[in-house]
Design an enzyme around this catalytic site. Structure first.
Site, PDB file in Angstrom:
ATOM      1  N   PRO A   2       0.768  -1.226   0.000  1.00  0.00           N
ATOM      2  CA  PRO A   2       0.000   0.000   0.000  1.00  0.00           C
ATOM      3  C   PRO A   2       0.805   1.284   0.000  1.00  0.00           C
ATOM      4  CG  PRO A   2      -0.143  -1.131   2.128  1.00  0.00           C
ATOM      5  CD  PRO A   2       0.978  -1.703   1.357  1.00  0.00           C
ATOM      6  N   GLU A   3       0.726   1.981  -1.086  1.00  0.00           N
ATOM      7  CA  GLU A   3       1.007   3.409  -1.084  1.00  0.00           C
ATOM      8  C   GLU A   3      -0.338   4.079  -1.314  1.00  0.00           C
ATOM      9  OE1 GLU A   3       4.414   4.643  -3.408  1.00  0.00           O
ATOM     10  OE2 GLU A   3       5.359   2.694  -3.187  1.00  0.00           O
ATOM     11  N   ARG A 249      16.924   1.782   1.886  1.00  0.00           N
ATOM     12  CA  ARG A 249      15.896   1.285   0.983  1.00  0.00           C
ATOM     13  C   ARG A 249      16.413   1.361  -0.441  1.00  0.00           C
ATOM     14  NH1 ARG A 249      10.243   2.635   2.772  1.00  0.00           N
ATOM     15  NH2 ARG A 249      10.032   0.602   1.801  1.00  0.00           N
TER      16      ARG A 249
END
Length: 260
Positions: A2-3, A249
DNA sequence: TATGGCCTGTGG
DNA sequence: CCACAGGCCATA
């Protein structure tokens, strides 16, 4: 998953399937959720779900009594709606609604969080920046928010207090669209480049949102330009896509057509 | 700024 | 076995 687009899609989905129904049963299906969930949540039982809406990457399930259940999917959360009582794989919470409609929080990694905002309580001050899909978002709004930030623009885009809704995948995608090197210090971006970045964010978000019809759950990875495409030719200039680490990241980008 | 933690699953 | 995963928070 989910973004912003996935959360928006999930909220719309739940709203369409379940709004107007009354909550009859509620159960946590994983010990971690029992620890993380608010104790007073049984107050929701018997209440009608009025609507589901999105605020940043949160979902707000508003019940007729005024209580609001707030849900954050984190990395792997999603809704499944069924008419069968059998829990899907990785179901972590069960919401039984009137009419035999069952809602499951499906979350393999069990990182999702739920909290209850009791009726009459003021929304806690979310330090969320402007929503990435806010039509009013422009360089005049965003550029000042970059002004004090020397960190790379990619990492600043992930800061929800700067702009709400952008995550690791779409940050990379938006920067590729805007032809901006993800390592560029945020404060260095000119107004013109911030304008381009906003266009890139919108393009990326709208494209992903269009995939959110619930025929298949997730955003089509094969529509992404750079994310998880290390070594693949850039579709603009054929340069192999690079992968670097930023803030622990992965960032994917094109070294040739994304400039500082 | 970096690291670890939360949790579990997948792919190399 | 290890690295890594679309998020976010607490901690030095």
């Amino acid at each position: 998953m989910p973004e912003l687009p996935e959360v928006e899609g999930a909220a719309r989905y739940l709203n369409a399937q379940v709004a107007g129904r009354t909550l009859r049963h509620l159960a946590w299906l994983h010990p971690s959720l029992q620890r993380a969930a608010p104790p007073a949540i049984d107050t929701l039982i018997g209440q009608r779900l009025v609507r589901v809406s999105r605020v940043a990457k949160w979902q707000e399930l508003e019940f007729a009594g005024g209580d609001v259940l707030i849900v954050h999917f984190r990395m792997t959360g999603d809704w499944a709606v069924t008419t069968r009582v059998q829990p899907p794989v990785h179901a972590r919470a069960h919401f039984g609604f009137s009419g035999g409609v069952h809602v499951w929080l499906v979350d393999p990694r069990v990182l999702a969080r739920l909290q209850l905002r009791p009726a009459g309580t003021e929304p806690s001050q979310v330090r969320a920046g402007p929503d990435a899909l806010d039509p009013a978002l422009d360089a005049a709004t965003l550029r000042p928010r970059f002004a004090a930030r020397r960190a790379p623009i990619k990492q600043v885009l992930l800061d929800q207090s700067v702009i709400a809704g952008v995550g690791n995948i779409y940050a990379a995608e938006a920067l590729w669209h805007a032809r901006i090197d993800p390592r560029t210090p945020a404060q260095q971006l000119s107004t013109a480049r911030v304008t381009r970045l906003i266009a890139g964010i919108r393009w990326t978000m709208e494209l992903a949102l269009a995939d959110q019809g619930r025929h298949q759950y997730r955003t089509a990875m094969d529509r992404l330009a750079v994310y998880d495409r290390e070594g693949d030719p850039c579709v603009r200039c054929a340069t192999p896509i690079a992968r670097i680490a930023q803030g622990q990241r992965s960032t994917y980008f094109c070294r040739r057509c994304q400039r500082s």
